[in-house]
Structures are given as structure tokens and as C-alpha cells.
Design a protein around this motif. Structure first.
Motif, PDB file in Angstrom:
ATOM      1  N   VAL A 196      13.363  46.542  27.307  1.00 28.59           N
ATOM      2  CA  VAL A 196      12.668  45.442  26.645  1.00 28.59           C
ATOM      3  C   VAL A 196      11.822  44.649  27.623  1.00 28.59           C
ATOM      4  O   VAL A 196      10.743  44.175  27.294  1.00 28.59           O
ATOM      5  CB  VAL A 196      13.690  44.500  25.962  1.00 28.59           C
ATOM      6  CG1 VAL A 196      12.979  43.333  25.314  1.00 28.59           C
ATOM      7  CG2 VAL A 196      14.499  45.267  24.928  1.00 28.59           C
ATOM      8  N   ASP A 197      12.280  44.531  28.866  1.00 23.22           N
ATOM      9  CA  ASP A 197      11.661  43.595  29.804  1.00 23.22           C
ATOM     10  C   ASP A 197      10.202  43.896  30.106  1.00 23.22           C
ATOM     11  O   ASP A 197       9.392  42.995  30.303  1.00 23.22           O
ATOM     12  CB  ASP A 197      12.458  43.544  31.119  1.00 23.22           C
ATOM     13  CG  ASP A 197      12.574  44.911  31.788  1.00 23.22           C
ATOM     14  OD1 ASP A 197      12.396  45.917  31.092  1.00 23.22           O
ATOM     15  OD2 ASP A 197      12.843  44.942  32.992  1.00 23.22           O
ATOM     16  N   HIS A 198       9.822  45.189  30.101  1.00 25.39           N
ATOM     17  CA  HIS A 198       8.446  45.491  30.470  1.00 25.39           C
ATOM     18  C   HIS A 198       7.457  45.169  29.367  1.00 25.39           C
ATOM     19  O   HIS A 198       6.251  45.243  29.561  1.00 25.39           O
ATOM     20  CB  HIS A 198       8.319  46.968  30.856  1.00 25.39           C
ATOM     21  CG  HIS A 198       8.462  47.917  29.696  1.00 25.39           C
ATOM     22  ND1 HIS A 198       9.666  48.140  29.073  1.00 25.39           N
ATOM     23  CD2 HIS A 198       7.544  48.678  29.048  1.00 25.39           C
ATOM     24  CE1 HIS A 198       9.501  49.017  28.103  1.00 25.39           C
ATOM     25  NE2 HIS A 198       8.231  49.354  28.060  1.00 25.39           N
ATOM     26  N   LEU A 199       7.962  44.792  28.181  1.00 27.84           N
ATOM     27  CA  LEU A 199       7.066  44.434  27.090  1.00 27.84           C
ATOM     28  C   LEU A 199       6.936  42.928  26.908  1.00 27.84           C
ATOM     29  O   LEU A 199       6.065  42.474  26.183  1.00 27.84           O
ATOM     30  CB  LEU A 199       7.570  45.047  25.775  1.00 27.84           C
ATOM     31  CG  LEU A 199       7.531  46.579  25.696  1.00 27.84           C
ATOM     32  CD1 LEU A 199       8.119  47.021  24.366  1.00 27.84           C
ATOM     33  CD2 LEU A 199       6.112  47.105  25.853  1.00 27.84           C
ATOM     34  N   ILE A 200       7.804  42.154  27.573  1.00 25.34           N
ATOM     35  CA  ILE A 200       7.799  40.715  27.349  1.00 25.34           C
ATOM     36  C   ILE A 200       6.456  40.104  27.728  1.00 25.34           C
ATOM     37  O   ILE A 200       5.903  39.307  27.002  1.00 25.34           O
ATOM     38  CB  ILE A 200       8.940  40.047  28.149  1.00 25.34           C
ATOM     39  CG1 ILE A 200      10.283  40.437  27.517  1.00 25.34           C
ATOM     40  CG2 ILE A 200       8.784  38.537  28.172  1.00 25.34           C
ATOM     41  CD1 ILE A 200      11.484  39.879  28.239  1.00 25.34           C
ATOM     42  N   GLU A 201       5.912  40.531  28.878  1.00 25.91           N
ATOM     43  CA  GLU A 201       4.663  39.941  29.334  1.00 25.91           C
ATOM     44  C   GLU A 201       3.540  40.218  28.346  1.00 25.91           C
ATOM     45  O   GLU A 201       2.661  39.395  28.123  1.00 25.91           O
ATOM     46  CB  GLU A 201       4.311  40.489  30.713  1.00 25.91           C
ATOM     47  CG  GLU A 201       3.105  39.816  31.339  1.00 25.91           C
ATOM     48  CD  GLU A 201       2.894  40.250  32.772  1.00 25.91           C
ATOM     49  OE1 GLU A 201       1.918  39.800  33.381  1.00 25.91           O
ATOM     50  OE2 GLU A 201       3.703  41.034  33.275  1.00 25.91           O
ATOM     51  N   GLU A 202       3.542  41.415  27.731  1.00 26.64           N
ATOM     52  CA  GLU A 202       2.496  41.764  26.782  1.00 26.64           C
ATOM     53  C   GLU A 202       2.595  40.940  25.508  1.00 26.64           C
ATOM     54  O   GLU A 202       1.601  40.703  24.842  1.00 26.64           O
ATOM     55  CB  GLU A 202       2.584  43.256  26.440  1.00 26.64           C
ATOM     56  CG  GLU A 202       2.353  44.161  27.632  1.00 26.64           C
ATOM     57  CD  GLU A 202       2.539  45.620  27.288  1.00 26.64           C
ATOM     58  OE1 GLU A 202       2.441  46.454  28.199  1.00 26.64           O
ATOM     59  OE2 GLU A 202       2.794  45.932  26.113  1.00 26.64           O
ATOM     60  N   GLU A 203       3.793  40.519  25.140  1.00 31.23           N
ATOM     61  CA  GLU A 203       3.978  39.757  23.916  1.00 31.23           C
ATOM     62  C   GLU A 203       3.449  38.335  24.044  1.00 31.23           C
ATOM     63  O   GLU A 203       3.124  37.702  23.053  1.00 31.23           O
ATOM     64  CB  GLU A 203       5.469  39.688  23.562  1.00 31.23           C
ATOM     65  CG  GLU A 203       6.050  41.010  23.117  1.00 31.23           C
ATOM     66  CD  GLU A 203       7.521  40.871  22.790  1.00 31.23           C
ATOM     67  OE1 GLU A 203       8.114  39.833  23.141  1.00 31.23           O
ATOM     68  OE2 GLU A 203       8.076  41.787  22.189  1.00 31.23           O
ATOM     69  N   MET A 204       3.395  37.820  25.240  1.00 24.58           N
ATOM     70  CA  MET A 204       3.042  36.421  25.443  1.00 24.58           C
ATOM     71  C   MET A 204       1.564  36.274  25.816  1.00 24.58           C
ATOM     72  O   MET A 204       0.991  37.128  26.484  1.00 24.58           O
ATOM     73  CB  MET A 204       3.899  35.819  26.558  1.00 24.58           C
ATOM     74  CG  MET A 204       5.378  35.822  26.278  1.00 24.58           C
ATOM     75  SD  MET A 204       6.291  35.128  27.671  1.00 24.58           S
ATOM     76  CE  MET A 204       7.975  35.305  27.083  1.00 24.58           C
ATOM     77  N   THR A 205       0.983  35.190  25.376  1.00 19.79           N
ATOM     78  CA  THR A 205      -0.382  34.857  25.763  1.00 19.79           C
ATOM     79  C   THR A 205      -0.362  33.484  26.408  1.00 19.79           C
ATOM     80  O   THR A 205       0.189  32.535  25.841  1.00 19.79           O
ATOM     81  CB  THR A 205      -1.312  34.842  24.534  1.00 19.79           C
ATOM     82  OG1 THR A 205      -1.364  36.152  23.963  1.00 19.79           O
ATOM     83  CG2 THR A 205      -2.718  34.423  24.921  1.00 19.79           C
ATOM     84  N   TYR A 206      -0.942  33.394  27.597  1.00 23.13           N
ATOM     85  CA  TYR A 206      -1.004  32.128  28.322  1.00 23.13           C
ATOM     86  C   TYR A 206      -2.458  31.682  28.375  1.00 23.13           C
ATOM     87  O   TYR A 206      -3.347  32.462  28.692  1.00 23.13           O
ATOM     88  CB  TYR A 206      -0.454  32.279  29.744  1.00 23.13           C
ATOM     89  CG  TYR A 206       0.899  32.918  29.803  1.00 23.13           C
ATOM     90  CD1 TYR A 206       2.040  32.161  29.600  1.00 23.13           C
ATOM     91  CD2 TYR A 206       1.043  34.285  30.047  1.00 23.13           C
ATOM     92  CE1 TYR A 206       3.291  32.742  29.647  1.00 23.13           C
ATOM     93  CE2 TYR A 206       2.284  34.873  30.087  1.00 23.13           C
ATOM     94  CZ  TYR A 206       3.411  34.101  29.889  1.00 23.13           C
ATOM     95  OH  TYR A 206       4.645  34.683  29.929  1.00 23.13           O
ATOM     96  N   HIS A 350       3.077  29.933  18.706  1.00 23.36           N
ATOM     97  CA  HIS A 350       4.196  29.913  19.654  1.00 23.36           C
ATOM     98  C   HIS A 350       3.716  30.115  21.088  1.00 23.36           C
ATOM     99  O   HIS A 350       4.426  29.759  22.036  1.00 23.36           O
ATOM    100  CB  HIS A 350       5.214  30.994  19.290  1.00 23.36           C
ATOM    101  CG  HIS A 350       6.534  30.830  19.994  1.00 23.36           C
ATOM    102  ND1 HIS A 350       7.391  29.777  19.751  1.00 23.36           N
ATOM    103  CD2 HIS A 350       7.133  31.575  20.962  1.00 23.36           C
ATOM    104  CE1 HIS A 350       8.458  29.881  20.517  1.00 23.36           C
ATOM    105  NE2 HIS A 350       8.324  30.958  21.272  1.00 23.36           N
ATOM    106  N   ASP A 351       2.520  30.666  21.261  1.00 26.34           N
ATOM    107  CA  ASP A 351       1.996  30.838  22.610  1.00 26.34           C
ATOM    108  C   ASP A 351       1.670  29.510  23.267  1.00 26.34           C
ATOM    109  O   ASP A 351       1.474  29.450  24.493  1.00 26.34           O
ATOM    110  CB  ASP A 351       0.750  31.727  22.579  1.00 26.34           C
ATOM    111  CG  ASP A 351       1.094  33.188  22.332  1.00 26.34           C
ATOM    112  OD1 ASP A 351       2.124  33.633  22.850  1.00 26.34           O
ATOM    113  OD2 ASP A 351       0.349  33.865  21.615  1.00 26.34           O
ATOM    114  N   LEU A 352       1.602  28.434  22.493  1.00 21.70           N
ATOM    115  CA  LEU A 352       1.424  27.114  23.098  1.00 21.70           C
ATOM    116  C   LEU A 352       2.651  26.744  23.927  1.00 21.70           C
ATOM    117  O   LEU A 352       2.546  26.086  24.961  1.00 21.70           O
ATOM    118  CB  LEU A 352       1.173  26.063  22.012  1.00 21.70           C
ATOM    119  CG  LEU A 352      -0.125  26.237  21.213  1.00 21.70           C
ATOM    120  CD1 LEU A 352      -0.207  25.186  20.105  1.00 21.70           C
ATOM    121  CD2 LEU A 352      -1.334  26.150  22.135  1.00 21.70           C
TER     122      LEU A 352
END
Length: 420
Positions: A196-206, A350-352
Motif C-alpha cells: 500500500v505504501d508506494h501508492l500513498i504519495e500518488e493519492e495525495m495532492t499538495y 481532502h487534499d487541503l
């Protein structure tokens, strides 16, 4: 664990003997012979799945005399529904969500007989191999035979699959702990799941500060803009910010604060889903958040003339915000307008919250302080979710270590030892 011993016979043939200790270490030696390694491997898996016992229905030297039958067996789906109905301490919405997972996903599990035939899964016949087959089925999804471009069932996201596997694990464990016991071992243990961990960054937008302002400037409704600024400025969850009441604010303190005491919850009803005010997500989510001067000014402007139980963030009609209404009529149009003007990202509401964390990390705020501000139950949650952003601080860390080592020369060290 059972093992396989290969033996050569006088007539030149080879047999494969499965050996194990009945019930595990210290038990009586048992064995069964097979004419091929695949058959021996299959039987070995059956022995391991049955807790180092003879598989039920197996006749030594003959195999299964009849299809696997267990006196107190129950279809897997029926058992799962029964477990959910007996849960205590959960709301009806959670129960409904579990039932949906059973109906749409756990019901896909099948049991493979030694012959290779597929039969319905029951709480007793389910094996570790069956669980692995189910995992692969969920991973691969299912395309429409008539239209290969269309998914009948989309491949499961690793995070969703991990949750479904955890649910199945609980159902099987309930059979292990049942009275009378239905199983001796949980076949879901030690299942290797997709990472799961390698997909977390892709799920989030900063969003950088300029990127956020580009979206915010497209929000024409001042009530919606206040809420957007609050979400990105506090890192609150949507359900927490929109449930904030006037009485939760302390605007006269040296450092103004907002207290998270409640959040919106979904409730399953006969006609659909409604919302009610309940406790925050976890114990740590009940927290006090310090407000910056600009956020305090937003709060002061919004509480003028309002009662203690009035919601801080309201629509132009004075009602609490609904997520769907805000997203469809305020947020999504603003994002689309910003994209047309050059924004390269598609942030969710939620990306906020994620953006808020990125800003804190960039400002070198310590992880425990971020954990407390977000209301994470454990520091592990904060590190697992945002730890990759901390890599941006590697330069500062290296410089600090280098400075410390440079000042700690051998002569300095000897002087310190002598003085100590």
C-alpha cells in the motif's frame, strides 16, 4: 509444518510421502503416500490448513471418500453476515458498510477441492490457498466479455483490499474462537497482500501557496471561501470544520484556539443516508488547534451576532454545508477554472488537509506537533502518511550533523573528558 520425502521403489518408480506430527510438535508421526509430487504438495497444504491434522473426510490410502463435509459448517457469506449482526459498539452505518463488503467482495471467495473443482466457500472449508486465490481475483478485477474496455468489477486498490482481507480475517477468527470451535486455525494469517505504501504519495495532492491561491481565487462565494481558507489553514477534516460551533472558539486568548469536539457522521436510514453530530473520529481527534491571526479574523467575522450553538461555517442561507453541495457547486467549478488557466493539479477537498501538512513540514514543524494538530491517534500514522515529505529536510539534517561533528574535534573531546 508437514514435509515431503521422496522415495525410490525397487521397481524403479518414485513415491512421495507426506509426513507430519499430528497436532504439531510432539504429536504422533503420521504419513500418507502419493504417486506424484503435485498430489503430495496439495495434500501437504491440506494438512497444514487443518492444523497438522488429517483433513476432514480423508480416508487414509484412498483420499476423500465423499465431498468435504463438516457437521457444524456454515456458508461463508452466511457466517459473515451473522458475525456482523452480532457486533456491539458500532453504529448501523458501519454495520451496513460491512454487509456491503460481504455482498460485493467476500462473496467472491471459492473453495478449491483436491480435484481442482470449485465449490462454494464455507467457514470450515476455506483454506489459505482459497484466500490467496480470492486476493488475486480482487486484484485483477473483471472485464465485460462483450466489451473489453468496460470493467464489470474494477481491480481493487491495495488499501481497499487490505481492509477487506482484515474483515475476512475477523470472520474466520470468530470461527476459531467459537464455542464449539469450528476451525483450529485462521487461514488468513500470513497472507501476503499488495503493498500500500508506494501508492500513498500518488493519492495525495499538495498545493504550493500560489497553486492554492489560484484555486481559491475562483471561489466567488465568500462563505465558501472562508471555509476553504479554514480547511487549508487548520488541517481539519471536512466533518470537523463544518461541525464547528461558536462555543468551540476561544478568540480572546493570547493565542486564539478552536476546539474540535464533534464531527458530522453518516447515519443509515430507511430512505437513504442522513447526517448527525457525533464524537470526532478518534480519541486523539478531540483536540485544540491554535489559530493564526488570519484564521482568528475569519472566526471573529463569522461569529458576530450568533448563538453559542450556531455553526461557524454556514451557507448563504444560514444552513450547515453539505459535502456534495460544496464540492459540486463551489469546489469543483473553481478547480476546473484554475486548470483552464494553467493549474497542473486536480486537488480534492481532502487534499487541503494534505496541503496543510506539507506547509508545516516545509516550515520544519516537528512530527509530534503535526500529529497533535491533525488529531492522529499515533505518530506512526503521521510518519507513514507524510514521512516521504520529510526527505526535504535531509539537507538541513546533514548540515546539523556536519556542524556538530566539526566542532567535536579530538582535542575538544579530550578536554571534555578531563573536565568530566
Amino acid at each position: 509444518m508437514a514435509n515431503i520425502v521422496e522415495r525410490a521403489c525397487k521397481d524403479g518408480t518414485v513415491t512421495f510421502q507426506v509426513r507430519w506430527r499430528e497436532g504439531g510438535r510432539g504429536g504422533r508421526q503420521q504419513n500418507e503416500k502419493f504417486g506424484s509430487r503435485p498430489s503430495a504438495e496439495q495434500f501437504k497444504k491440506l494438512v497444514d490448513a487443518h492444523g497438522q491434522q488429517w483433513p476432514r473426510g480423508w480416508v487414509r490410502g484412498h483420499g476423500f471418500a465423499e465431498p468435504e463435509t463438516y457437521p457444524d459448517d456454515v456458508p461463508l457469506v452466511e457466517w459473515a453476515y451473522r458475525c456482523v449482526d452480532r457486533l456491539t459498539g458500532v453504529d448501523e452505518l458501519t454495520r451496513e458498510d460491512y454487509r456491503r463488503e460481504i455482498r460485493l467482495h467476500i462473496s467472491l471467495a471459492r473453495h478449491t477441492l483436491p480435484t481442482g473443482a470449485l465449490v462454494p466457500a464455507t467457514i470450515c472449508n476455506l483454506t489459505a490457498d482459497d484466500v490467496r486465490d480470492w486476493i488475486r481475483l480482487e486484484e485483477s478485477g473483471l472485464r465485460d466479455p462483450q466489451d473489453p474496455q468496460r470493467w464489470v468489477r474494477k481491480p481493487a486498490h491495495p488499501k481497499s483490499l487490505a481492509k477487506r482481507h482484515g474483515l475476512l480475517h475477523c470472520f474466520v477468527q470468530a470461527a476459531v474462537e467459537a464455542e464449539p470451535q469450528l476451525r483450529t486455525k485462521n487461514c488468513c494469517q500470513n497472507t501476503r497482500l499488495p503493498r500500500v505504501d508506494h501508492l500513498i504519495e500518488e493519492e495525495m495532492t499538495y498545493l504550493e501557496r500560489g497553486e492554492y491561491l489560484r484555486v481559491a481565487s475562483e471561489i466567488w462565494d465568500p462563505h465558501a471561501r472562508d471555509l476553504t481558507d479554514w480547511l487549508v489553514g487548520t488541517g481539519m477534516r471536512w466533518g470537523e470544520a463544518t461541525a464547528l460551533q461558536v462555543r468551540d472558539l476561544n478568540l480572546n486568548a493570547a493565542v486564539p484556539t478552536a476546539s474540535v469536539q464533534r464531527a458530522w457522521k453518516r447515519a443509515a436510514t430507511g430512505s437513504g443516508r442522513s447526517f448527525f453530530l457525533g464524537p470526532p473520529k478518534t480519541r486523539k481527534a478531540r483536540r485544540v488547534i491554535a489559530l493564526s491571526p488570519s484564521l482568528a479574523e475569519i472566526a471573529r467575522r463569522r461569529v458576530v451576532g450568533q448563538s453559542a450553538e450556531a455553526f461557524v461555517f454556514r451557507t448563504d442561507l444560514g444552513r450547515p454545508w453539505l459535502h456534495a453541495n460544496f464540492y459540486q457547486r463551489r469546489w469543483q467549478p473553481a478547480v476546473e477554472a484554475a486548470v483552464q488557466k494553467g493549474l497542473q493539479k486536480q486537488p480534492r477537498i481532502h487534499d487541503l488537509r494534505h496541503t496543510h501538512v506539507a506547509w508545516l513540514i516545509a516550515a520544519k514543524i516537528p512530527s509530534p506537533a503535526i500529529q497533535a494538530r491533525l488529531g492522529h491517534e499515533s505518530i506512526t500514522t503521521t510518519i507513514d502518511r507524510y514521512g516521504h515529505l520529510l526527505r526535504e529536510l535531509d539537507g538541513e539534517i546533514s548540515e546539523a550533523v556536519e556542524a556538530a561533528m566539526a566542532s567535536a574535534s579530538p582535542e575538544t573531546g579530550l578536554r571534555l573528558l578531563a573536565s568530566g
